[in-house]
Scaffold this active site. Structure first.
Site, PDB file in Angstrom:
ATOM      1  NE  ARG A 223       5.343   3.871  12.173  1.00  0.00           N
ATOM      2  CZ  ARG A 223       4.859   3.586  10.971  1.00  0.00           C
ATOM      3  NH1 ARG A 223       3.555   3.643  10.757  1.00  0.00           N
ATOM      4  NH2 ARG A 223       5.659   3.277   9.977  1.00  0.00           N
TER       5      ARG A 223
ATOM      6  CE  LYS B  43      -0.825   1.570   4.607  1.00  0.00           C
ATOM      7  NZ  LYS B  43       0.015   2.793   4.678  1.00  0.00           N
TER       8      LYS B  43
ATOM      9  NE  ARG C 285       3.991   0.231   0.160  1.00  0.00           N
ATOM     10  CZ  ARG C 285       3.881  -0.131   1.440  1.00  0.00           C
ATOM     11  NH1 ARG C 285       3.275  -1.234   1.761  1.00  0.00           N
ATOM     12  NH2 ARG C 285       4.352   0.630   2.393  1.00  0.00           N
TER      13      ARG C 285
ATOM     14  NE  ARG D 298       8.319   0.156   9.908  1.00  0.00           N
ATOM     15  CZ  ARG D 298       7.350   0.250   9.002  1.00  0.00           C
ATOM     16  NH1 ARG D 298       6.105   0.005   9.371  1.00  0.00           N
ATOM     17  NH2 ARG D 298       7.604   0.580   7.761  1.00  0.00           N
TER      18      ARG D 298
ATOM     19  NE  ARG E 249       8.341   3.815   4.926  1.00  0.00           N
ATOM     20  CZ  ARG E 249       8.240   3.926   6.254  1.00  0.00           C
ATOM     21  NH1 ARG E 249       9.224   4.438   6.962  1.00  0.00           N
ATOM     22  NH2 ARG E 249       7.157   3.524   6.862  1.00  0.00           N
TER      23      ARG E 249
HETATM   24  P1  AMP Z   1       5.051  -0.834   5.530  1.00  0.00           P
HETATM   25  O1  AMP Z   1       5.189  -1.570   6.821  1.00  0.00           O
HETATM   26  O2  AMP Z   1       3.743  -1.106   4.833  1.00  0.00           O
HETATM   27  O3  AMP Z   1       5.323   0.642   5.675  1.00  0.00           O
HETATM   28  O4  AMP Z   1       6.175  -1.412   4.552  1.00  0.00           O
HETATM   29  C1  AMP Z   1       7.549  -1.307   4.859  1.00  0.00           C
HETATM   30  C2  AMP Z   1       8.389  -1.504   3.605  1.00  0.00           C
HETATM   31  O5  AMP Z   1       8.171  -2.839   3.086  1.00  0.00           O
HETATM   32  C3  AMP Z   1       8.050  -0.583   2.442  1.00  0.00           C
HETATM   33  O6  AMP Z   1       8.707   0.671   2.554  1.00  0.00           O
HETATM   34  C4  AMP Z   1       8.565  -1.407   1.258  1.00  0.00           C
HETATM   35  O7  AMP Z   1       9.978  -1.374   1.183  1.00  0.00           O
HETATM   36  C5  AMP Z   1       8.178  -2.821   1.668  1.00  0.00           C
HETATM   37  N1  AMP Z   1       6.812  -3.168   1.190  1.00  0.00           N
HETATM   38  C6  AMP Z   1       5.722  -3.437   1.963  1.00  0.00           C
HETATM   39  N2  AMP Z   1       4.663  -3.759   1.199  1.00  0.00           N
HETATM   40  C7  AMP Z   1       5.080  -3.685  -0.086  1.00  0.00           C
HETATM   41  C8  AMP Z   1       4.439  -3.899  -1.330  1.00  0.00           C
HETATM   42  N3  AMP Z   1       3.141  -4.233  -1.425  1.00  0.00           N
HETATM   43  N4  AMP Z   1       5.186  -3.731  -2.461  1.00  0.00           N
HETATM   44  C9  AMP Z   1       6.492  -3.410  -2.409  1.00  0.00           C
HETATM   45  N5  AMP Z   1       7.150  -3.189  -1.259  1.00  0.00           N
HETATM   46  C10 AMP Z   1       6.460  -3.327  -0.089  1.00  0.00           C
END
Ligand code: AMP
Length: 217
Positions: A125, A13, A86, A158, A169
């Site tokens: 990554r 994404k 989400r 990360r 996740r």
């Molecule tokens: P990402 O960078 O999109 O993989 O997000 C990293 C982490 O941030 C996720 O594993 C969640 O813990 C949190 N997170 C990001 N976006 C959301 C969302 N829309 N709702 C809930 N938690 C989120």
């Protein structure tokens, strides 16, 4: 144009989003990036976010919705949402925010990718802490090895990009985020676009650009 990018963690994404920003001048709002910036600021809210993020669990809806509504309202023009919504509750809140702004959603893009490809991608990554450019040790290595090929600073990983957290996740994605796709399908307002996230990135970007161009035509 308002577009939501969906798909499991590691489906590509962020990479697709970066390319769409270049091609269409869209504003990219990644909930994960917004939360990581809050965490880096050392605020109390950032600490709270980290309690969930470090475990691979979703941040509670009330916190997410408030932060994202504020960020969305500040954007003028085309919007590309990545990582939000989400949950179905977040999708409903997003509808309300966009209705208030009189800017309905045009498309929901689903980037599909198998679990084994995802885990392999995520543990390899890396990104540049200075310019943010993304790399993959196996599929998209930096010309300077462990350093950013543009800035020459050491690449970072990360904290939540471990195999164990990725599995968490993925579970959260299946249980809480996949129902959002049904929500949008049933609503029938935005176009649903399917992209194969296992293809080389240039092909995936070309597929998505073609689908978005068809929408705009
Ligand atoms: P990402 O960078 O999109 O993989 O997000 C990293 C982490 O941030 C996720 O594993 C969640 O813990 C949190 N997170 C990001 N976006 C959301 C969302 N829309 N709702 C809930 N938690 C989120």
């Amino acid at each position: 144009m308002r577009v939501v990018l969906m798909g499991p963690p590691g489906a590509g994404k962020g990479t697709q989003a970066a390319r769409l920003v270049d091609m269409y001048g869209m504003t990219h709002l990644s909930s994960g990036d917004i939360f990581r910036a809050e965490k880096a600021s050392g605020s109390e809210l950032g600490e709270k976010l980290n309690e969930y993020m470090s475990k691979g669990a979703l941040v509670p809806d009330e916190i997410v919705v408030e932060m994202m509504a504020k960020a969305i309202a500040a954007v003028d023009g085309s919007l590309l949402l990545d990582g939000f919504p989400r949950t179905v509750a977040q999708a409903e809140a997003l509808d309300e925010t966009l209705a208030t702004l009189e800017r309905p959603l045009d498309a929901v893009v689903l980037i599909q990718c198998g679990d084994n490809v995802i885990v392999e991608r995520i543990v390899n990554r890396r990104s540049c802490p200075q310019c943010g450019k993304g790399f993959n040790l196996v599929t998209m290595p930096s010309a300077k090895g462990e350093n950013c090929e543009d800035c020459d600073v050491a690449l970072s990983q990360r904290e939540d990009d471990t195999e164990e957290t990725v599995r968490q996740r993925l579970e959260a994605y299946r249980a809480q985020t996949e129902p959002v796709l049904d929500y949008y399908r049933n609503k029938g307002q935005a176009s649903m676009l399917d992209i194969n996230g296992e293809k080389p990135i240039d092909e995936g970007v070309a597929d998505l650009a073609k689908a978005l161009n068809a929408l705009e035509a």
